[in-house]
Design an enzyme around this catalytic site. Structure first.
Site, PDB file in Angstrom:
ATOM      1  N   HIS A  12     -11.592  -2.366   1.502  1.00 56.91           N
ATOM      2  CA  HIS A  12     -10.608  -2.155   0.428  1.00 56.91           C
ATOM      3  C   HIS A  12     -10.124  -3.491  -0.167  1.00 56.91           C
ATOM      4  O   HIS A  12      -9.030  -3.574  -0.715  1.00 56.91           O
ATOM      5  CB  HIS A  12      -9.444  -1.292   0.912  1.00 56.91           C
ATOM      6  CG  HIS A  12      -8.629  -1.891   2.018  1.00 56.91           C
ATOM      7  ND1 HIS A  12      -8.105  -1.130   3.045  1.00 56.91           N
ATOM      8  CD2 HIS A  12      -8.234  -3.162   2.267  1.00 56.91           C
ATOM      9  CE1 HIS A  12      -7.418  -1.923   3.856  1.00 56.91           C
ATOM     10  NE2 HIS A  12      -7.477  -3.144   3.417  1.00 56.91           N
ATOM     11  N   HIS A  59      -0.009  -2.406   2.641  1.00 50.37           N
ATOM     12  CA  HIS A  59       0.077  -3.842   2.942  1.00 50.37           C
ATOM     13  C   HIS A  59       1.449  -4.419   2.603  1.00 50.37           C
ATOM     14  O   HIS A  59       1.564  -5.557   2.171  1.00 50.37           O
ATOM     15  CB  HIS A  59      -1.005  -4.602   2.174  1.00 50.37           C
ATOM     16  CG  HIS A  59      -2.404  -4.233   2.542  1.00 50.37           C
ATOM     17  ND1 HIS A  59      -2.995  -3.069   2.107  1.00 50.37           N
ATOM     18  CD2 HIS A  59      -3.317  -4.858   3.313  1.00 50.37           C
ATOM     19  CE1 HIS A  59      -4.235  -3.006   2.592  1.00 50.37           C
ATOM     20  NE2 HIS A  59      -4.450  -4.068   3.329  1.00 50.37           N
ATOM     21  N   HIS A 193     -11.530  -9.678   9.951  1.00 52.07           N
ATOM     22  CA  HIS A 193     -10.971 -10.690   9.049  1.00 52.07           C
ATOM     23  C   HIS A 193      -9.599 -11.139   9.517  1.00 52.07           C
ATOM     24  O   HIS A 193      -8.898 -10.404  10.201  1.00 52.07           O
ATOM     25  CB  HIS A 193     -10.934 -10.236   7.586  1.00 52.07           C
ATOM     26  CG  HIS A 193     -10.069  -9.057   7.223  1.00 52.07           C
ATOM     27  ND1 HIS A 193     -10.157  -7.808   7.810  1.00 52.07           N
ATOM     28  CD2 HIS A 193      -9.081  -8.941   6.278  1.00 52.07           C
ATOM     29  CE1 HIS A 193      -9.299  -6.979   7.230  1.00 52.07           C
ATOM     30  NE2 HIS A 193      -8.628  -7.641   6.313  1.00 52.07           N
ATOM     31  N   GLU A 240      -7.251  -3.353  11.163  1.00 51.90           N
ATOM     32  CA  GLU A 240      -7.408  -2.260  10.183  1.00 51.90           C
ATOM     33  C   GLU A 240      -8.518  -1.279  10.594  1.00 51.90           C
ATOM     34  O   GLU A 240      -8.580  -0.163  10.069  1.00 51.90           O
ATOM     35  CB  GLU A 240      -7.740  -2.832   8.798  1.00 51.90           C
ATOM     36  CG  GLU A 240      -6.575  -3.544   8.147  1.00 51.90           C
ATOM     37  CD  GLU A 240      -6.896  -4.071   6.750  1.00 51.90           C
ATOM     38  OE1 GLU A 240      -5.952  -4.471   6.060  1.00 51.90           O
ATOM     39  OE2 GLU A 240      -8.079  -4.086   6.340  1.00 51.90           O
TER      40      GLU A 240
HETATM   41  C1  DHB Z   1      -8.812  -9.135   1.968  1.00 51.13           C
HETATM   42  C2  DHB Z   1      -9.030  -8.101   2.874  1.00 51.13           C
HETATM   43  C3  DHB Z   1      -8.055  -7.113   3.047  1.00 51.13           C
HETATM   44  O1  DHB Z   1      -8.188  -6.086   3.927  1.00 51.13           O
HETATM   45  C4  DHB Z   1      -6.886  -7.142   2.316  1.00 51.13           C
HETATM   46  O2  DHB Z   1      -5.989  -6.143   2.490  1.00 51.13           O
HETATM   47  C5  DHB Z   1      -6.653  -8.167   1.410  1.00 51.13           C
HETATM   48  C6  DHB Z   1      -7.635  -9.169   1.230  1.00 51.13           C
HETATM   49  C7  DHB Z   1      -9.840 -10.195   1.765  1.00 51.13           C
HETATM   50  O3  DHB Z   1     -10.863 -10.226   2.455  1.00 51.13           O
HETATM   51  O4  DHB Z   1      -9.646 -11.035   0.881  1.00 51.13           O
HETATM   52 FE    FE Z   2      -6.392  -4.868   4.065  1.00 55.51          FE
END
Ligand code: DHB
Ligand code: FE
Length: 280
Positions: A12, A59, A193, A240
Site C-alpha cells: 500500500h 497510519h 520495511h 504490517e
Molecule cells: C512506505 C511503506 C508503507 O507501508 C507506508 O505506509 C508508507 C511508505 C514506503 O515504502 O515508502
Molecule cells: Fe504502511
C-alpha cells in the site's frame, strides 16, 4: 448466501499510488512491480466481486496517537480518502456497505471480539492504494468496501495469532451473510520495511519470501511469530504483515495459490502480491 471468492495481499506504499496515477507501468523501476498485478486485474475482471473487505492499518490519519483503536471497522455509506495527497488522481469517496458491516460487527461480537465501530471514517493509503493499483482505469470504484483497520502504530499491537483468529471470524461472518454477494478479502501492507531510526531502509528478502511460502499452508508457523520477531526480522513497519495473516484467517484452512509476485525494493519496502482462492 455471500461467497468468499478470494484473498489478495498487496503493498500500500503511497509512491505506488502516484506511480499508478502517472501510469508508470512500463518504467524500468516500476515494471517488475506492476507486472505482478496483471493476473490480479484479469482475475478481478473475470470474477467481478461485489465487495472488498479491506484489512489495512491506519497510519495516524483517522486514529492519531491520542486515540488508537486495536481493531476498528467502518460502518459508513462512504469513506473519504484523506491521505497526504501526493498528486493522486481524484476519485469519488470509496462506497461502503453498512449492512454488511453491521452483520460482521454482530458476528464478531458473538465471537468475543470487541471492535471500535466507525460510522464515519477517513481512509488513507493503506486502503486506497491497493484499490488504485488493482483498478487503475476506474473513474468510480467498481466495488463496495468494508474497511477493517488494525493498529500497527501504537504499541502494544495485537499479536499475529489474535489477528489470524479475527480473520477466521470475519470469514465465518462473510459466509453467513444472507445476500448473494461475491466478497474478496484484502490484506494490505508489508512486507519487510523500516521507515525510521538506525535501521531505516532495512529490507529482508529472505524473510519475505519465506513468509509468502508459509502463508499458503504453514500459516501456524507465522501466527507463532511475536511482535518482536516481526520487528527484528522484517523491520519496525514489517509488523504490517499481521494484515496478511488476518486475510489468511478469513480464507479457511486450505487455499490454492493462483498467483504471486515479489519485488524489492519498491520505495522502502519489499513488495509482495498474492492471489489466493479458498478450497472447500
Ligand atoms: C512506505 C511503506 C508503507 O507501508 C507506508 O505506509 C508508507 C511508505 C514506503 O515504502 O515508502
Ligand atoms: Fe504502511
Amino acid at each position: 448466501m455471500a461467497t468468499l471468492v478470494g484473498g489478495i495481499t498487496s503493498s500500500h506504499i503511497p509512491a505506488v499510488g502516484i506511480a499508478t496515477t502517472k501510469r508508470l507501468f512500463d518504467d524500468p523501476y516500476w515494471k517488475p512491480f506492476f507486472d505482478g498485478y496483471v493476473p490480479v486485474r484479469e482475475w478481478m475482471e473475470k470474477v467481478k466481486p461485489d465487495v472488498v473487505i479491506s484489512i489495512y492499518n491506519d497510519h495516524g490519519l483517522n486514529f492519531f496517537l491520542d486515540q488508537v483503536s486495536t481493531f476498528a471497522i467502518g460502518a459508513a455509506h462512504h469513506y473519504d480518502n484523506a491521505d497526504e495527497g501526493w498528486g493522486l488522481k481524484t476519485m469519488p469517496p470509496v462506497p461502503g456497505d453498512p449492512e454488511l458491516s453491521w452483520h460482521i460487527i454482530e458476528a464478531l461480537n458473538k465471537d468475543e471480539f470487541d471492535l471500535t465501530m466507525c460510522q464515519e471514517m477517513k481512509v488513507d493509503h493503506g486502503l486506497v492504494v491497493p484499490l488504485q493499483v488493482i483498478w487503475p482505469d476506474a473513474e468510480e470504484w467498481p466495488v463496495k468496501v468494508v474497511p477493517v483497520a488494525i493498529n500497527t502504530v501504537q504499541h502494544p499491537v495485537p499479536s499475529a495469532k489474535r489477528c489470524y483468529d479475527l480473520g477466521v471470524s470475519i470469514g465465518n461472518a462473510i459466509r453467513s451473510y444472507d445476500e448473494d454477494l461475491k466478497v474478496v478479502v484484502f490484506g494490505t501492507g508489508g512486507m519487510s520495511h523500516q521507515l525510521q531510526g538506525e535501521r531505516a531502509g532495512f529490507i529482508n528478502k529472505r524473510f519475505d519470501l519465506d513468509f509468502m511460502d508459509k502463508i499458503i499452508d504453514r500459516q501456524q508457523e507465522l501466527t507463532a511469530l511475536t511482535t518482536t520477531d516481526f520487528i527484528r526480522e522484517a523491520g519496525s513497519e514489517g509488523v504490517e504483515l499481521i494484515m496478511w495473516l488476518t486475510m489468511r484467517g478469513a480464507l479457511g484452512d486450505k487455499v490454492k495459490l493462483l498467483h504471486s509476485n515479489y519485488h524489492a525494493p519498491i520505495s522502502n519496502t519489499g513488495a509482495g502480491v498474492m492471489l489466493l482462492e479458498p478450497v472447500e
